[in-house]
Design a protein around this motif. Sequence first.
Motif, short mmCIF file in Angstrom:
data_model
loop_
_atom_site.label_atom_id
_atom_site.label_comp_id
_atom_site.label_asym_id
_atom_site.label_seq_id
_atom_site.Cartn_x
_atom_site.Cartn_y
_atom_site.Cartn_z
N ARG A 85 0.87 -1.46 -0.45
CA ARG A 85 -0.14 -0.09 -0.09
C ARG A 85 1.15 1.11 0.02
NH1 ARG A 85 -2.17 -1.46 4.34
NH2 ARG A 85 -3.11 -2.95 4.80
N SER A 86 1.92 1.13 1.08
CA SER A 86 2.53 2.30 0.80
C SER A 86 3.15 2.34 -0.70
CB SER A 86 3.86 2.12 1.60
OG SER A 86 3.03 2.07 3.46
N LEU A 87 4.05 1.46 -1.03
CA LEU A 87 4.48 1.43 -2.43
C LEU A 87 3.72 2.07 -3.40
CD1 LEU A 87 6.74 1.06 -4.53
CD2 LEU A 87 6.16 -0.94 -4.41
N GLN A 88 2.09 1.97 -3.68
CA GLN A 88 1.40 2.58 -4.66
C GLN A 88 0.80 3.79 -4.24
OE1 GLN A 88 -2.24 -0.62 -3.91
NE2 GLN A 88 -1.22 -1.95 -4.76
N GLU A 89 1.78 4.05 -2.98
CA GLU A 89 1.20 5.78 -2.83
C GLU A 89 2.36 5.81 -3.15
OE1 GLU A 89 0.15 5.76 1.78
OE2 GLU A 89 -1.93 4.49 1.74
N ALA A 90 2.99 5.62 -2.76
CA ALA A 90 4.79 6.86 -3.39
C ALA A 90 4.52 6.33 -4.57
CB ALA A 90 6.13 5.71 -2.47
N ARG A 91 4.06 5.58 -5.38
CA ARG A 91 4.20 6.12 -6.78
C ARG A 91 2.84 6.91 -7.25
NH1 ARG A 91 3.79 -0.78 -8.32
NH2 ARG A 91 6.67 -1.60 -8.33
N GLU A 93 2.04 9.28 -5.47
CA GLU A 93 2.81 10.73 -5.18
C GLU A 93 3.30 10.96 -6.28
OE1 GLU A 93 4.32 11.10 -1.29
OE2 GLU A 93 2.27 10.31 -0.33
N LEU A 94 4.40 10.26 -6.34
CA LEU A 94 5.86 10.51 -7.96
C LEU A 94 4.59 10.41 -9.02
CD1 LEU A 94 8.73 10.13 -8.76
CD2 LEU A 94 8.11 6.86 -8.90
N GLN A 95 4.15 10.21 -9.21
CA GLN A 95 2.98 9.83 -10.85
C GLN A 95 2.61 11.44 -10.73
OE1 GLN A 95 3.52 8.27 -13.95
NE2 GLN A 95 2.85 9.63 -14.57
N LEU A 96 2.46 11.75 -9.24
CA LEU A 96 1.61 13.37 -8.99
C LEU A 96 2.71 14.64 -9.62
CD1 LEU A 96 -1.15 12.57 -6.49
CD2 LEU A 96 -1.34 13.05 -8.61
N GLU A 97 4.13 13.54 -9.00
CA GLU A 97 4.95 14.97 -8.94
C GLU A 97 5.94 15.03 -10.08
OE1 GLU A 97 6.27 16.64 -6.55
OE2 GLU A 97 4.87 16.46 -5.29
N LYS A 98 5.62 13.39 -11.18
CA LYS A 98 5.77 13.69 -12.12
C LYS A 98 5.47 14.22 -13.02
CE LYS A 98 7.17 10.71 -15.82
NZ LYS A 98 6.95 9.12 -16.29
N ASP A 99 4.16 14.84 -12.99
CA ASP A 99 2.49 15.71 -13.78
C ASP A 99 2.94 16.84 -13.45
OD1 ASP A 99 1.73 12.78 -14.73
OD2 ASP A 99 -0.16 13.29 -13.16
N GLU A 100 3.30 17.20 -11.85
CA GLU A 100 3.52 18.12 -11.61
C GLU A 100 5.24 18.94 -12.58
OE1 GLU A 100 2.78 21.89 -9.97
OE2 GLU A 100 2.04 20.43 -9.65
N HIS A 101 5.71 18.00 -12.18
CA HIS A 101 7.20 18.34 -12.96
C HIS A 101 7.00 18.47 -14.65
CE1 HIS A 101 11.53 18.52 -13.73
NE2 HIS A 101 11.50 17.40 -15.05
#
Length: 182
Positions: A85-91, A93-101
């Motif tokens: 679950r933490s990995l999915q949440e981190a992924r 968040e990473l996708q959101l950060e990637k989109d934001e970037h």
Amino acid sequence: MYLGISIAFAAAACAEAVIQERKAHSLRRTLTSTEEQLLAFEKSAKCMEASLKTVTAEKEFASVRAYNLDKALHDGENAACTLRRSLQEARAELQLEKDEHERATKELSAAKREIETLKSDRHALEEALIREKETSEHWKSEHDKEYYARLTTEGRVSREISNILNYSGSGRGQEDLYADEY
């Protein structure tokens, strides 16, 4: 005859005693071997009892260990689920950060293009300003020429008027008028 019978009975009793002694000796050997076997069986029974106690203790230990391992496995599965679950949440968040970037990169590129456009506009405006300054300097010099010409003309006209008003009849006033021109 009594003696013979007694001897016969005594011989028979001796023979019977020898036989009984042999039987007793045989029974004694059998009894000794049986006792030895019994002692060996008792030792085996004690060893088996000790082994049974050891096996029972090992079984209990194995049961406790199996319970602990089952509990650890269950806890490990729970931890693995939590980590997933933490990995999915981190992924996520990473996708959101990637989109934001990516969005920020696009905005930065747009801002760079706008800056380049503004720079080219600025250069064009600077060139237009330089041309405008040159034009204004040209027209200023033309204006100054015209102004000085007008002043000169006004000065001549006012001198002429002054000469006409102050004319004494001599040609001297006329000469002063044209003296500045030469």
